[in-house]
Design a protein around this motif. Structure first.
Motif, short mmCIF file in Angstrom:
data_model
loop_
_atom_site.label_atom_id
_atom_site.label_comp_id
_atom_site.label_asym_id
_atom_site.label_seq_id
_atom_site.Cartn_x
_atom_site.Cartn_y
_atom_site.Cartn_z
N ALA A 119 56.97 21.21 37.45
CA ALA A 119 55.97 22.15 36.76
C ALA A 119 54.86 22.54 37.60
N PHE A 120 54.39 23.81 37.63
CA PHE A 120 53.26 24.14 38.35
C PHE A 120 52.44 25.10 38.05
N VAL A 121 51.34 25.63 38.50
CA VAL A 121 50.83 27.15 38.48
C VAL A 121 50.69 27.85 39.59
N TRP A 122 51.16 29.00 39.53
CA TRP A 122 51.00 29.90 41.00
C TRP A 122 50.48 31.22 40.65
N PHE A 123 49.50 31.39 41.75
CA PHE A 123 48.49 32.49 41.65
C PHE A 123 49.09 33.45 42.93
N LYS A 124 49.10 34.62 42.76
CA LYS A 124 49.91 35.60 43.56
C LYS A 124 48.67 36.63 43.62
N LYS A 125 48.08 37.07 45.05
CA LYS A 125 47.27 38.22 45.03
C LYS A 125 47.97 39.52 45.13
N ALA A 126 47.68 40.64 44.22
CA ALA A 126 48.55 41.63 44.12
C ALA A 126 48.11 42.61 45.32
#
Length: 916
Positions: A596-603
């Motif tokens: 389980a983890f949180v992922w940020f992706k720059k648009a």
């Protein structure tokens, strides 16, 4: 005089002054009510004594009790005095008081000596409650005279004052004379001074002065030295002698002598200063034999603390750097002498070479950093270029030579002056370029405050000011010049750092998404509100500039101890592994079970950034709060994970996902064919062998979800006493691999009754417990069928010894009687030919494998006067009386097998008569 100096061991023993004196060398602070904090066992008793002193209570009477005394105050209050935490008593035959007239005391005996003066003012003592008195003699055998009532006496050598004390060896002393009377250390001491009307009470080496009823005593009742350091080894009152070291002369030159200063807690807190005389009667050196001396230079009441006096003292013959012990004496009205507890004093010899300018840091506590030479320059700190730097608070003067004492703390008079070095042109000075006209020189000289000129503030960032510090120590000796020392210091104007702060924010799901999820065998994705997150941390660029275009945060959880105190944070799920470069990730990135983890992706372009919570397949999460971790920071004393650091504002964001839960709805339902939840055992295919064994519980339940694996357990602690005994003896086993229960004969199923089977989700662990099911255990045999009573049997010749063949009489009633098992095999039936109940041929091999205990078919009766013989016939054992004899006989037919006993009862009415 036989003046006796006390040994240095008294630093940790009893110190007693006058009859109006409370003395000890224990550690004391400002509050008189806390004087005995270190004597925990007697705290209540001592608090009561101090309350009596503070409340001016008078003793009306005293009574010896076992191990001490009972004091009764005017007004009726009482107080029991006992020595030691348990009121320690003396050994058998100990004396309460030893002396030339001290009577022998019983165990724990207590004696109060009384002191008075005769008509000519000579001291006398009584140890028998005043019935007889004798004179107190000095070493020469001479009587000792007390101070006169008017405070005068021409024979000064004979005058000893009106105070009585106990020295460190337990001897009672009159002034400075030691008498021959001595207290046993196991017995608490009390001394009654009739002349002054005082009672001195000593408990565990501590002495207190209480007033007897009618007392006119006007002396001090307590004088307690107030410590100046946290521990005894560094607790001194220090006098300083400042010398110019010899240079062109043969001897050092004294230029300043600074007296020592100490303060004392006193009671009463106010008294007439003009009627008090302060002096040091006993001062001794701990390492040398020379007789030292201290004299009182000045003393007064402290203006800020009531009940405290300060005393300045001048030393004579004190060897420098040696430790001395002394006691302050206070004589009131020329006759009442009270003494403090002993304290340390020393004289320090200091060379002018050891007086230096220093850097101090007083934010938490003074920390001294010495400047060595006047030609050296020291960087003493920095300040906000828009604010000021107080040189007065940062630069000071101190005594070196390992003393590290500020001159102000040593009461040494000195002055300091500050000058800004501001040359007419830019120049290099000690490796630093000094810029012209940046700092305010006039403010430095007049106020000791360093500041940048307002109009030049932005340009002064990172620039240095050079300040000359001149310290003048005042000489106290005529024609001896003052001491002047100087140094140069550097202070830098700086842009102030933003104070670090920590803020906690929580992520929120976007739209209708939720953190309360159901268990799935495939991965789950929750879309998070990325704009709310970027706003909370202070800007999108904090993520994209410092963390990059793609970020993965592992999740951590808090760990608490048994007291529910937070102790640390630990990783809650596996990290994502074996993935392609995160820059190439998409929403389809694979996620493994347990991750389980949180992922940020720059648009890209004008699209919106992405923020997702990924949860791996088959991952079960109990409701909890989880923390995103990019790094760690100390927060509230715990190393705490944070997700983002705002480097612009020096702010850390502890980021959480609150109340995240993935609920796994585990269920275990008994299949319909086993819904009765009854265990009856198993027969082999040809029905020739039987075992009392259950089917596999794993086969008897329907488990949800489909991928779940249930675990079963037979917990002995949940079974009845009979089952526990079977398990202990190995007659009942539970197979943890096949989840089956098996009984070994012989077992009484009627006592077994039932089994408690625990069901667990995935593994047998208290956190995975689901429920406990009850399974009934039955015998493989059913009850007897077609049983019947045998009616009436007439016999006119019935007598003692008559035999009735009841099985033959049952040919009609029992023709269909049988005992069957649960697969309809006959075990016992009525044989019409032999006219008897008989066991089936194969029954013994099936159900009576234990011949010693499984005895088969048996007939018994409890009817009085009747028995069953070896041929299973009914026998009369009485002589019937009367015209007609009637008796209903009850017979039990039982079949005892490996799994208990199956039985039924029948009756036959026997009548001595002709059948009608």
């Amino acid at each position: 005089m036989n003046k006796k100096f006390l040994n240095v061991i008294l630093f940790s023993a009893l110190m007693v002054g006058s009859a109006g004196t409370f003395v000890s060398c224990k550690d004391y602070d400002d509050d008189i009510n806390g004087l005995q904090e270190q004597i925990d066992a007697n705290k209540k008793q001592i608090d009561d004594i101090l309350a009596a002193i503070n409340g001016k209570k008078f003793i009306e009477s005293y009574t010896p009790v076992e191990g001490g005394y009972l004091l009764t105050f005017a007004g009726g209050e009482t107080l029991t005095i006992k020595n030691g935490a348990q009121g320690a008593q003396g050994e058998k035959g100990d004396q309460g008081l030893q002396g030339i007239q001290g009577p022998k005391g019983e165990t724990g005996a207590t004696i109060v000596p009384k002191f008075k003066v005769d008509a000519e003012n000579y001291w006398m003592i009584s140890v028998d409650e005043g019935e007889t008195y004798e004179y107190v003699l000095n070493d020469a055998g001479q009587k000792i005279k007390a101070k006169g009532a008017d405070g005068t006496n021409v024979d000064v050598e004979e005058v000893v004052g009106n105070y009585v004390k106990v020295d460190e060896e337990g001897y009672i002393c009159i002034g400075e004379y030691r008498t021959s009377f001595k207290y046993n250390v196991n017995i608490p001491s009390m001394i009654y001074n009739e002349k002054d009307g005082t009672m001195q009470v000593t408990i565990d080496g501590q002495s207190y002065t209480l007033l007897m009823e009618g007392s006119a005593f006007n002396g001090l009742q307590t004088i307690v030295y107030r410590k100046q350091a946290a521990d005894d080894n560094n607790d001194y009152a220090v006098a300083y002698q400042l010398y110019y070291p010899k240079d062109r002369t043969d001897t050092d030159t004294l230029f300043a002598a600074v007296p020592a200063k100490a303060s004392f807690k006193v009671y009463p807190s106010k008294f007439s200063k003009s009627d008090a005389e302060l002096f040091f009667s006993e001062t001794y050196q701990t390492r040398a034999a020379e007789l030292p001396k201290l004299s009182v230079l000045d003393w007064d009441f402290d203006k800020e603390q009531e009940g405290v006096i300060w005393v300045k003292m001048a030393p004579e013959n004190l060897v420098p750097n040696y430790h001395y012990a002394t006691s302050l004496d206070v004589k009131m009205y020329g006759q009442y002498v009270s003494a403090s507890d002993y304290f340390n004093v020393k004289s320090e010899r200091v060379s002018t070479r050891d007086i230096r300018n220093v850097r101090v840091n007083a934010e938490k506590e003074i920390k001294i950093s010495f400047f060595q030479n006047s030609q050296d320059t020291y960087n003493v700190g920095s300040f906000d270029y828009k604010a000021t730097y107080n040189l007065n608070d940062s630069i000071n003067a101190a005594l070196g030579n390992n003393l590290n004492v500020l001159l102000a703390d040593a009461n040494i008079q000195f002055e300091q002056k500050f000058e800004l070095i501001d040359e007419n042109a830019d120049m290099d000075l000690w490796g630093v370029t000094v810029k012209k006209g940046i700092f305010d020189a006039e403010k430095v000289a007049k106020e000791g405050i360093l500041a940048v000129k307002e109009e030049l503030q932005p340009s002064a960032i990172d620039e240095y000011a050079v300040v000359k510090v001149t310290t003048t120590v005042k000489s106290q000796v005529k024609d001896v010049h003052d001491l002047v020392i100087y140094n140069y210091v550097l202070v830098q104007a700086k842009r102030p750092e933003v104070e670090q702060s920590v803020e906690t924010i929580q992520l929120s799901p976007l739209g209708d998404a939720t953190f309360n999820l159901g268990y799935k065998t495939s991965r789950q994705i929750v879309k998070l509100d990325v704009r709310a997150f970027e706003t909370a941390i202070g800007g999108r660029d904090i993520l994209t500039r410092y963390l990059g275009s793609s970020i993965v945060w592992p999740l951590y959880k808090a760990v608490y101890n048994e007291s529910k105190e937070l102790v640390e944070y630990e990783q809650a799920f596996d990290r994502p592994t074996n993935r392609p470069n995160r820059e190439t990730w998409s929403i389809n990135v694979p996620v493994n079970a347990g991750e389980a983890f949180v992922w940020f992706k720059k648009a890209q372009g004008n699209a919106t950034d992405s923020l997702f919570l990924f949860i791996g397949p088959k991952t079960k999460v109990e409701k909890n709060t989880f923390y995103l971790r990019h790094g760690g920071i100390m927060h509230n004393g715990i190393y705490t994970p944070y997700a983002v650091e705002n480097q612009f504002d020096n702010k850390y964001f502890i980021t959480t996902i609150n109340d995240l839960a993935v609920t796994r709805s585990f269920d275990a339902t008994v299949k319909e064919e086993y819904s009765a939840q009854t265990i009856i055992g198993k027969w082999n295919a040809d029905k020739t062998q039987y075992t009392l064994e259950s089917n596999s519980f794993a086969d008897m339940y329907i488990i949800k979800p489909a991928d779940a694996v249930a675990k079963y357990d037979l917990d002995p602690n949940k079974q009845n006493a009979y089952v526990k005994e079977l398990m202990k003896n190995g007659q009942l086993t539970f197979n943890n691999n096949t989840y089956t229960v098996k009984f070994e004969p012989s077992v009484d199923v009627a006592k077994v009754k039932e089994l408690k089977i625990d069901i667990y989700d995935t593994e047998i662990h208290k956190d995975n417990f689901y429920r406990t099911d009850t399974w009934t255990v039955k015998s493989p045999l059913q009850d007897f069928k077609n049983t019947a009573n045998l009616g009436k049997h007439y016999d006119p010749t019935l007598a003692n010894g008559t035999v009735i063949k009841f099985q033959e009489l049952a040919a009609t009633a029992w023709k269909n009687l049988k005992l069957e098992d649960y697969i309809a095999q006959t075990v016992v039936s009525y044989n019409a030919t032999s006219k008897k109940l008989v066991e089936a041929t194969n029954a013994k091999g099936l159900y009576r494998t234990k011949e010693t205990t499984s005895t088969g078919l048996k007939f018994t009766t409890n009817t009085e006067g009747w028995t069953i013989n070896e041929n299973n016939e009914l026998v009369c054992n009485i002589d019937p009386t009367g015209t007609v004899y009637t008796k209903t006989v009850t017979v039990t037919v039982s079949y005892k097998h490996d799994w208990g006993t199956t039985s039924f009862n029948f009756t036959i009415e026997v009548i001595r008569d002709v059948k009608p």
